[in-house]
Every structure is written in structure tokens, then in C-alpha cells.
Design a protein around this motif. Structure first.
Motif, PDB file in Angstrom:
ATOM      1  N   ALA A  92     -29.967 126.973  -4.828  1.00 14.54           N
ATOM      2  CA  ALA A  92     -31.071 127.669  -5.426  1.00 14.54           C
ATOM      3  C   ALA A  92     -32.247 127.242  -4.912  1.00 14.54           C
ATOM      4  CB  ALA A  92     -30.801 127.922  -6.772  1.00 14.54           C
ATOM      5  N   ALA A  93     -32.587 125.915  -5.160  1.00 14.21           N
ATOM      6  CA  ALA A  93     -33.998 125.397  -4.533  1.00 14.21           C
ATOM      7  C   ALA A  93     -34.095 125.566  -3.207  1.00 14.21           C
ATOM      8  CB  ALA A  93     -33.997 124.003  -4.962  1.00 14.21           C
ATOM      9  N   LEU A  94     -32.979 125.410  -2.275  1.00 11.80           N
ATOM     10  CA  LEU A  94     -33.303 125.640  -1.021  1.00 11.80           C
ATOM     11  C   LEU A  94     -33.218 126.929  -0.473  1.00 11.80           C
ATOM     12  CD1 LEU A  94     -32.859 124.488   1.935  1.00 11.80           C
ATOM     13  CD2 LEU A  94     -30.475 124.830   1.943  1.00 11.80           C
ATOM     14  N   LEU A  95     -32.936 128.023  -1.206  1.00 10.49           N
ATOM     15  CA  LEU A  95     -33.079 129.323  -1.229  1.00 10.49           C
ATOM     16  C   LEU A  95     -34.559 129.741  -1.404  1.00 10.49           C
ATOM     17  CD1 LEU A  95     -29.910 131.030  -1.927  1.00 10.49           C
ATOM     18  CD2 LEU A  95     -30.728 130.747   0.348  1.00 10.49           C
ATOM     19  N   LEU A  96     -34.994 129.016  -2.465  1.00  8.83           N
ATOM     20  CA  LEU A  96     -36.404 129.305  -2.877  1.00  8.83           C
ATOM     21  C   LEU A  96     -37.518 128.819  -1.806  1.00  8.83           C
ATOM     22  CD1 LEU A  96     -36.158 128.686  -6.757  1.00  8.83           C
ATOM     23  CD2 LEU A  96     -36.841 131.059  -5.520  1.00  8.83           C
ATOM     24  N   ALA A  97     -37.124 127.659  -1.321  1.00 15.19           N
ATOM     25  CA  ALA A  97     -37.950 127.049  -0.238  1.00 15.19           C
ATOM     26  C   ALA A  97     -38.034 127.900   0.694  1.00 15.19           C
ATOM     27  CB  ALA A  97     -37.373 125.705   0.039  1.00 15.19           C
ATOM     28  N   PHE A 103     -38.216 128.213   7.923  1.00 12.31           N
ATOM     29  CA  PHE A 103     -36.641 127.916   7.642  1.00 12.31           C
ATOM     30  C   PHE A 103     -36.432 126.665   8.003  1.00 12.31           C
ATOM     31  CE2 PHE A 103     -32.295 127.325   9.323  1.00 12.31           C
ATOM     32  CZ  PHE A 103     -31.696 128.019   8.366  1.00 12.31           C
ATOM     33  N   ALA A 104     -36.808 125.953   9.361  1.00  9.83           N
ATOM     34  CA  ALA A 104     -36.454 124.743   9.655  1.00  9.83           C
ATOM     35  C   ALA A 104     -37.046 123.608   8.805  1.00  9.83           C
ATOM     36  CB  ALA A 104     -36.967 124.560  11.092  1.00  9.83           C
ATOM     37  N   VAL A 105     -38.446 123.797   8.508  1.00  8.19           N
ATOM     38  CA  VAL A 105     -39.203 122.799   7.601  1.00  8.19           C
ATOM     39  C   VAL A 105     -38.354 122.655   6.393  1.00  8.19           C
ATOM     40  CG1 VAL A 105     -41.261 122.150   6.754  1.00  8.19           C
ATOM     41  CG2 VAL A 105     -41.179 123.072   8.909  1.00  8.19           C
ATOM     42  N   SER A 106     -38.019 123.890   5.663  1.00  9.74           N
ATOM     43  CA  SER A 106     -37.398 123.760   4.480  1.00  9.74           C
ATOM     44  C   SER A 106     -36.227 123.148   4.503  1.00  9.74           C
ATOM     45  CB  SER A 106     -37.208 125.623   3.850  1.00  9.74           C
ATOM     46  OG  SER A 106     -38.361 126.128   3.699  1.00  9.74           O
ATOM     47  N   VAL A 107     -35.272 123.304   5.528  1.00 10.55           N
ATOM     48  CA  VAL A 107     -34.133 122.417   5.664  1.00 10.55           C
ATOM     49  C   VAL A 107     -34.459 121.002   5.918  1.00 10.55           C
ATOM     50  CG1 VAL A 107     -32.197 122.213   7.128  1.00 10.55           C
ATOM     51  CG2 VAL A 107     -32.853 124.361   6.762  1.00 10.55           C
ATOM     52  N   THR A 112     -34.686 115.060   1.785  1.00  7.93           N
ATOM     53  CA  THR A 112     -35.304 113.696   1.264  1.00  7.93           C
ATOM     54  C   THR A 112     -34.444 113.223   0.389  1.00  7.93           C
ATOM     55  OG1 THR A 112     -36.275 115.419  -0.285  1.00  7.93           O
ATOM     56  CG2 THR A 112     -37.637 114.795   1.304  1.00  7.93           C
ATOM     57  N   GLU A 113     -33.086 113.759   0.358  1.00  7.86           N
ATOM     58  CA  GLU A 113     -31.973 113.235  -0.601  1.00  7.86           C
ATOM     59  C   GLU A 113     -31.493 111.894   0.162  1.00  7.86           C
ATOM     60  OE1 GLU A 113     -27.964 114.706   0.164  1.00  7.86           O
ATOM     61  OE2 GLU A 113     -28.585 116.063   1.691  1.00  7.86           O
ATOM     62  N   GLY A 168     -42.437 121.546  -2.631  1.00  7.45           N
ATOM     63  CA  GLY A 168     -41.849 121.314  -4.027  1.00  7.45           C
ATOM     64  C   GLY A 168     -40.547 121.819  -4.187  1.00  7.45           C
ATOM     65  N   TYR A 169     -40.033 122.961  -3.658  1.00  5.20           N
ATOM     66  CA  TYR A 169     -38.568 123.236  -3.693  1.00  5.20           C
ATOM     67  C   TYR A 169     -37.710 122.399  -2.859  1.00  5.20           C
ATOM     68  CZ  TYR A 169     -40.008 127.670  -6.260  1.00  5.20           C
ATOM     69  OH  TYR A 169     -40.722 128.278  -7.306  1.00  5.20           O
ATOM     70  N   GLY A 170     -38.407 122.162  -1.738  1.00 12.18           N
ATOM     71  CA  GLY A 170     -37.305 121.487  -0.643  1.00 12.18           C
ATOM     72  C   GLY A 170     -37.102 119.828  -1.309  1.00 12.18           C
ATOM     73  N   LEU A 171     -37.999 119.355  -2.130  1.00 14.10           N
ATOM     74  CA  LEU A 171     -37.962 117.939  -2.473  1.00 14.10           C
ATOM     75  C   LEU A 171     -36.935 118.199  -3.836  1.00 14.10           C
ATOM     76  CD1 LEU A 171     -41.603 116.916  -2.644  1.00 14.10           C
ATOM     77  CD2 LEU A 171     -39.802 116.009  -0.863  1.00 14.10           C
ATOM     78  N   LEU A 172     -37.028 119.186  -4.637  1.00 14.41           N
ATOM     79  CA  LEU A 172     -36.368 119.494  -5.619  1.00 14.41           C
ATOM     80  C   LEU A 172     -34.711 119.637  -5.177  1.00 14.41           C
ATOM     81  CD1 LEU A 172     -35.496 120.099  -8.556  1.00 14.41           C
ATOM     82  CD2 LEU A 172     -36.095 122.405  -8.164  1.00 14.41           C
ATOM     83  N   CYS A 173     -34.582 120.480  -3.892  1.00 19.91           N
ATOM     84  CA  CYS A 173     -33.277 120.606  -3.302  1.00 19.91           C
ATOM     85  C   CYS A 173     -32.793 119.211  -3.039  1.00 19.91           C
ATOM     86  CB  CYS A 173     -33.432 121.603  -2.288  1.00 19.91           C
ATOM     87  SG  CYS A 173     -32.070 121.720  -1.331  1.00 19.91           S
ATOM     88  N   GLY A 174     -33.590 118.438  -2.243  1.00 19.53           N
ATOM     89  CA  GLY A 174     -33.006 117.012  -1.756  1.00 19.53           C
ATOM     90  C   GLY A 174     -32.672 116.139  -3.103  1.00 19.53           C
ATOM     91  N   ALA A 175     -33.088 116.080  -4.260  1.00 20.54           N
ATOM     92  CA  ALA A 175     -32.894 115.359  -5.488  1.00 20.54           C
ATOM     93  C   ALA A 175     -31.468 115.841  -6.018  1.00 20.54           C
ATOM     94  CB  ALA A 175     -33.871 115.552  -6.496  1.00 20.54           C
TER      95      ALA A 175
END
Length: 308
Positions: A92-97, A103-107, A112-113, A168-175
Motif C-alpha cells: 500500500a505504501a509503495l502504491l501511494l508513493a 515510478f522509478a524513484v518510488s521503487v 531503503t530496506e 515519505g511513502y517510499g521510506l515507509l514502504c522500505g521499512a
């Protein structure tokens, strides 16, 4: 006939997983605009579950697999539930990002995981990374930092400086992905006397069943129209689900073969695939800093491949 060394089999498995995940992300991105993040997350599990069940059944048709259930235990169940929950949150966080950024930057931000996995894997699973793997992880993280940086005139006012919503969403997604990976690796090493492919199939089937029932029930309670929309958009949803299930099966198999740090760092090749999708299919433009950041990720992937 060419045969890949058994101790390095995880490398092509991870590369195929990253490719399948890129296709899934692209399909889900097209869905999230019309459905919203949570319904688009559901289709990954709902439409992927039949494919996962079919793969599990086919594995039991092979002569080397006797029709006996693995020795599931409470430790395995705890790890798989833990991983399934955080995989839903990460998707869900990735889709929000993706909805709020490139697209590429969100991925890439979702990757960051890696440094978190180095810590989690060492503390909870006792998997200490090799020196070259540490170098690869830090190089990859440097690439992510470069992607995050926005200098003067780079749209800083529109993204609240260095950290916009997509960041922010991308970092949350990584965690969340780091925690999900930890859960699935923990489950894989707590299923004794089971090969990596059968372990992967069982893990995906159980996780996707829990995810489909849990998220499906929540949407049925909160937003039935969105649930109906998931059914109406079955063509793209089927592609997203099938590719998602394929990627999950390959990731799970890789977790049974190799440490989480090695698997997920090599899996950052997905950033390169995301770049190709971003430029060739979505016609998105990347800044010079973003291109350099992705280049560092490529270097990290090559280093991780050498370490394997």
C-alpha cells in the motif's frame, strides 16, 4: 547443457523475481489511480492466490515430493503472519508513493530496506553479512540518498525540500518490506526437511490466504464499491496478481537459499527495471541526480552478484 552452480542458484532466482515484481508494480500502478491504494493492494493477493495454489499442486505432482504436509509449528506460523501483515502495509505504501511521485524513484526509495535488513537479519536471525555485501548495501543506500536530494531549482518547493510525499511513502514502504522479508526468511528457516521450492509455495499460499481474507474483509466492511471495482477490473488485476504471485514464489525460494541481506541487495536490480519502465513505457523524465543514484544502485547489484 548449461547448468547453473547449485550454490549460486539464488542469483537467477532473484533476478527473475525482480523482473516479475516490476511487471506487477506497473500493473498495480495503473489500477491504483482508479481503485485507490488499498483495493489495488488487494488484487495482488486475491488474483495471485489461485496461481499460487496451482503451483503448490503442481509441485506435489513431481516424483521427488511425497504427498505429506510439512511439519508446521507455532514459530513458523508466527513468522508468516508477521511477514504477511507487513507485506500488505509495504504494498500500500509503495502504491501511494507511485501516485505522488515518479515510478522509478518510488521503487528506488522502497529499497531503503537494505540497511534495516542488515541490522534485523544480524540481530534476529544471526545472519552476519559478508564484507562485500556490506559495501554493496552502503553503495546502494548512497544511491537512494542521491535520489532523495533535491537541490535549488529542482522542484524543492513542490516537494517540501528533500522529503516530499513520495519520499515519505517510499521510506515507509522500505521499512515495512524489511520487516516482511524478515518474517518470510524466519518462516523459511523454521520449516525443516522441506526444499526451497516447496517451502516457497507453502509460504506464499498461506500468506496470500491470510492477506486476501484480512484485507478483503476490511474492504467489504469499509468500501464495498471498491471491492466490486476489483472484480470489474479483472484483466489488469489478473496480470498484477499472477506476476505478484510469481515474484513472491521466487522471493520465498531465494530466502530459503540465501540470507535476506544478500537476496534483497541483489533484488535492487528492480530499480534498473523500474527505470526502463519509467522512461520507455511511462515517458517520465529523470533528473541527472536521479540517474546517478540509479547508477550507484547498479554498482551495488554487481557487487552483490560478485559476493554470491
Amino acid at each position: 547443457m548449461f547448468s547453473f552452480p547449485a550454490d549460486s542458484l539464488w542469483i537467477p532466482v532473484v533476478l527473475l523475481a525482480a523482473a516479475a515484481q516490476t511487471v506487477r508494480n506497473t500493473a498495480q500502478r495503473s489500477l491504483s489511480g482508479g481503485l485507490g491504494a488499498w483495493p489495488a493492494t488487494l488484487v495482488r493477493f486475491l488474483y495471485g492466490l489461485p496461481f499460487s495454489l496451482a503451483c503448490l499442486a503442481l509441485l506435489y505432482l513431481l516424483p521427488e515430493h511425497t504427498p505429506v504436509l510439512p511439519a508446521f509449528g507455532w514459530t513458523y506460523a508466527g513468522w508468516i503472519v508477521f511477514g504477511a501483515f507487513f507485506q500488505v502495509a509495504a504494498t500500500a505504501a509503495l502504491l501511494l508513493a507511485m501516485q505522488t511521485g515518479n515510478f522509478a524513484v518510488s521503487v528506488t526509495f522502497s529499497k531503503t530496506e537494505i540497511l534495516q535488513l542488515l541490522l534485523f537479519g544480524a540481530v534476529f536471525l544471526g545472519e552476519v553479512p559478508l564484507p562485500l555485501q556490506l559495501v554493496a548495501a552502503f553503495v546502494a543506500t548512497a544511491g537512494v540518498v542521491l535520489l532523495a536530494w533535491r537541490g535549488k531549482g529542482a522542484g524543492a518547493s513542490n516537494s517540501q525540500g528533500a522529503l516530499g510525499k513520495a519520499t515519505g511513502y517510499g521510506l515507509l514502504c522500505g521499512a515495512c518490506f524489511a520487516l516482511a522479508t524478515l518474517g518470510f526468511r524466519g518462516a523459511a528457516i523454521n520449516l525443516p526437511d522441506v526444499g526451497p521450492w516447496l517451502s516457497a509455495a507453502w509460504g506464499v499460499v498461506i500468506a496470500q490466504t491470510l492477506q486476501t481474507l484480512g484485507l478483503g474483509a476490511w474492504l467489504a466492511w469499509r468500501d464495498r464499491d471498491a471491492l466490486r471495482a476489483c472484480v470489474r477490473n479483472w484483466r489488469v488485476s489478473l496480470l498484477a496478481g499472477t506476476m505478484g504471485a510469481t515474484a513472491s514464489l521466487l522471493w520465498f525460494a531465494a530466502y530459503a537459499m540465501q540470507t535476506v541481506a544478500a537476496v534483497r541487495t541483489l533484488g535492487m536490480v528492480e530499480v534498473v527495471f523500474g527505470y526502463l519502465v519509467s522512461r520507455r513505457l511511462l515517458r517520465e523524465q529523470l533528473r541527472a541526480a536521479e540517474q546517478w543514484g540509479i547508477a550507484l544502485v547498479v554498482v551495488a547489484v554487481l557487487l552483490m552478484g560478485l559476493s554470491g
